[in-house]
Design a protein around this motif. Structure first.
Motif, PDB file in Angstrom:
ATOM      1  N   LEU A  39      45.033  28.955  59.753  1.00  0.00           N
ATOM      2  CA  LEU A  39      44.666  29.934  58.726  1.00  0.00           C
ATOM      3  C   LEU A  39      45.700  29.959  57.602  1.00  0.00           C
ATOM      4  O   LEU A  39      45.349  30.113  56.425  1.00  0.00           O
ATOM      5  N   ALA A  40      46.966  29.785  57.941  1.00  0.00           N
ATOM      6  CA  ALA A  40      48.022  29.764  56.928  1.00  0.00           C
ATOM      7  C   ALA A  40      47.835  28.576  55.987  1.00  0.00           C
ATOM      8  O   ALA A  40      47.893  28.720  54.760  1.00  0.00           O
ATOM      9  N   ASN A  41      47.605  27.400  56.536  1.00  0.00           N
ATOM     10  CA  ASN A  41      47.412  26.219  55.701  1.00  0.00           C
ATOM     11  C   ASN A  41      46.132  26.314  54.873  1.00  0.00           C
ATOM     12  O   ASN A  41      46.108  25.924  53.704  1.00  0.00           O
ATOM     13  N   ILE A  42      45.072  26.840  55.455  1.00  0.00           N
ATOM     14  CA  ILE A  42      43.812  26.951  54.719  1.00  0.00           C
ATOM     15  C   ILE A  42      43.946  27.954  53.576  1.00  0.00           C
ATOM     16  O   ILE A  42      43.463  27.702  52.462  1.00  0.00           O
ATOM     17  N   SER A  43      44.612  29.079  53.817  1.00  0.00           N
ATOM     18  CA  SER A  43      44.790  30.056  52.730  1.00  0.00           C
ATOM     19  C   SER A  43      45.606  29.446  51.596  1.00  0.00           C
ATOM     20  O   SER A  43      45.299  29.648  50.412  1.00  0.00           O
ATOM     21  N   SER A  44      46.615  28.663  51.923  1.00  0.00           N
ATOM     22  CA  SER A  44      47.408  27.998  50.890  1.00  0.00           C
ATOM     23  C   SER A  44      46.563  26.982  50.127  1.00  0.00           C
ATOM     24  O   SER A  44      46.597  26.931  48.892  1.00  0.00           O
ATOM     25  N   LEU A  45      45.815  26.175  50.847  1.00  0.00           N
ATOM     26  CA  LEU A  45      44.972  25.172  50.210  1.00  0.00           C
ATOM     27  C   LEU A  45      43.984  25.827  49.239  1.00  0.00           C
ATOM     28  O   LEU A  45      43.855  25.403  48.085  1.00  0.00           O
ATOM     29  N   LEU A  46      43.308  26.882  49.678  1.00  0.00           N
ATOM     30  CA  LEU A  46      42.337  27.556  48.818  1.00  0.00           C
ATOM     31  C   LEU A  46      43.014  28.180  47.597  1.00  0.00           C
ATOM     32  O   LEU A  46      42.498  28.099  46.482  1.00  0.00           O
ATOM     33  N   PHE A  47      44.163  28.797  47.811  1.00  0.00           N
ATOM     34  CA  PHE A  47      44.891  29.444  46.708  1.00  0.00           C
ATOM     35  C   PHE A  47      45.263  28.431  45.632  1.00  0.00           C
ATOM     36  O   PHE A  47      45.133  28.707  44.439  1.00  0.00           O
ATOM     37  N   TRP A  48      45.721  27.260  46.045  1.00  0.00           N
ATOM     38  CA  TRP A  48      46.180  26.265  45.086  1.00  0.00           C
ATOM     39  C   TRP A  48      45.054  25.396  44.536  1.00  0.00           C
ATOM     40  O   TRP A  48      45.189  24.830  43.453  1.00  0.00           O
ATOM     41  N   GLN A  49      43.965  25.277  45.254  1.00  0.00           N
ATOM     42  CA  GLN A  49      42.870  24.420  44.801  1.00  0.00           C
ATOM     43  C   GLN A  49      41.847  25.145  43.928  1.00  0.00           C
ATOM     44  O   GLN A  49      41.219  24.521  43.085  1.00  0.00           O
ATOM     45  N   LEU A  50      41.640  26.420  44.156  1.00  0.00           N
ATOM     46  CA  LEU A  50      40.644  27.159  43.385  1.00  0.00           C
ATOM     47  C   LEU A  50      41.287  27.742  42.144  1.00  0.00           C
ATOM     48  O   LEU A  50      42.275  28.472  42.237  1.00  0.00           O
TER      49      LEU A  50
END
Length: 162
Positions: A39-50
């Motif tokens: 969940l930590a990695n996914i939240s980071s990915l979404l924050f930086w990609q969107l």
């Protein structure tokens, strides 16, 4: 590891972009059994990609409340009662909440006054809400049907991780 190319909210067709994002989510979580790490990695990915996003993260179900989980962005509300605010309504109904203007949403909980629109996707396991994915934007009407469809595919995959 990843080529970070933010997805624009103005793209006419975001299907390919969300497919690539889903593949990145799968790659990040491959062979990692720890839910919090994923969940930590996914939240980071979404924050930086969107693009045009000021908060991306998770609230985890705990009884009749949602408790702050891994996220990216400014500090957030720690506990949200199920049925209250956009996240709580998503948890209570089990349905995606896509809000064009949070200031017009009855009962909105303002954790960040700069947030103007929001999308919240419930994550279920065996029909029970386990968490919600919450993404906020300072832009009014930031999330459209294509965003919802792309994020639903990611949420559906994530349900296998919780």
């Amino acid at each position: 590891m990843f080529q970070l190319e933010p997805l624009s909210s103005a793209d006419n067709d975001k299907t390919d972009s969300y497919q690539r994002l889903l593949e990145q989510v799968k790659s990040l979580t491959l062979n990692e059994p720890n839910m919090i790490a994923n969940l930590a990695n996914i939240s980071s990915l979404l924050f930086w990609q969107l693009k045009e996003v000021n908060w991306a993260g998770f609230y985890l179900s705990e009884g009749d409340q949602l408790v702050l989980g891994p996220f990216q962005g400014k500090p957030a509300c720690i506990r949200i009662p199920v049925g209250k605010g956009v996240c709580g309504i998503a948890a209570a109904t089990g349905e995606v909440q896509r809000v064009a203007n949070v200031h017009q949403f009855a009962g909105h909980i303002a954790c960040d006054t700069h947030t103007n629109s929001e999308i919240v996707l419930p994550l279920k396991k065996q029909g029970e809400i386990q968490a919600v994915l919450d993404i906020d934007s300072p832009v009014l009407d930031r999330f459209d049907e294509q965003d919802q469809k792309g994020l639903l595919a990611i949420a559906s995959y994530m349900e296998s991780l919780i």
